[in-house]
Design a protein around this motif. Structure first.
Motif: not given
Length: 248
Positions: A130-140
């Motif tokens: 899972x790719x996250x930015x600032x704790x928000x998932x952006x892609x899985x």
């Protein structure tokens, strides 16, 4: 309603609203297997539960394009783009509800769960990345598995217990926070419990010292350092001075 439900770290509690008494407790199977490893639950009792533990369920919808504008719009709507793939499965671009993916992340990234894509039959998958930015998932990335298929995964460690050495002024050093293991997909736990209570000042805990839940095989090097109890800095400095004086 007279009842309300609370979920936390693999446990579900059903409370009576007026009295706040616990009416029912549900524990997910990977946690029960850790209780078996710790001698809290007898493994024969688990056999009767193994077919009754529900898997986490996630709903996905197919998507047709990877254009930046399309992905941006999905994320603006609270959706997370993802890909479903596997050794015997075609790559399927999908998107899932962001809040549902967060629930999955909270209960454990390594566990097998059910993914339903549109009107298709539910399939068993694990969350590979899972790719996250600032704790928000952006892609899985969801990897299709069979229940008994051996899977290698990095499982988070849950350190428990107050080391003996801490009462003597020792300091706990957590060196590694996850451990690579292999197990049938259905047995992958959300985390591995590591008891530090018996560690004294100067003690070290290695991967080989951890009692793994039944069905798990250690893949990480056995001598991998997980945690240690170091002496207080002032005490260590005093020891160094003594050693220097002795050398002179």
């Amino acid at each position: 309603m007279d009842f309300f439900l609370e979920r936390s770290h693999g446990f579900s509690f059903l409370f009576h609203r007026r009295t706040s008494r616990v009416i029912h407790i549900h524990i997910r199977m990977p946690y029960i297997m850790q209780f078996v490893a710790l001698g809290i639950v007898h493994k024969e009792a688990v056999k009767q539960m193994s077919n009754t533990q529900p898997l986490f369920q996630l709903i996905a919808e197919r998507r047709s394009a990877d254009h930046k504008s399309t992905l941006h719009q999905l994320r603006e709507e609270g959706r997370v783009p993802a890909i479903v793939y596997g050794a015997a499965a075609e790559n399927i671009p999908v998107h899932v509800q962001g809040r549902d993916l967060k629930k999955l992340l909270q209960q454990g990234r390594a566990e097998m769960f059910e993914l339903t894509v549109g009107a298709d039959k539910p399939i068993h998958v694990v969350l590979k990345e899972v790719q996250s930015i600032d704790g928000e998932p952006k892609h899985a990335d969801f990897y299709v598995v069979r229940e008994n298929q051996p899977i290698k995964a990095n499982i988070p460690l849950e350190f428990e217990g107050t080391p003996i050495g801490v009462s003597k002024g020792g300091i706990v050093q957590h060196v590694v926070t996850e451990l690579e293991v292999e197990a049938p997909a259905k047995l992958l736990p959300p985390s591995i419990i590591v008891d530090l209570a018996s560690l004294d000042v100067g003690d070290k805990l290695h991967a080989a010292d951890v009692k793994l839940p039944e069905g798990l095989t250690l893949i990480a090097p056995p001598d991998t350092l997980l945690a240690s109890i170091t002496a207080p800095q002032s005490s260590q400095a005093a020891d160094d001075v003594v050693e220097e004086d002795t050398a002179e």
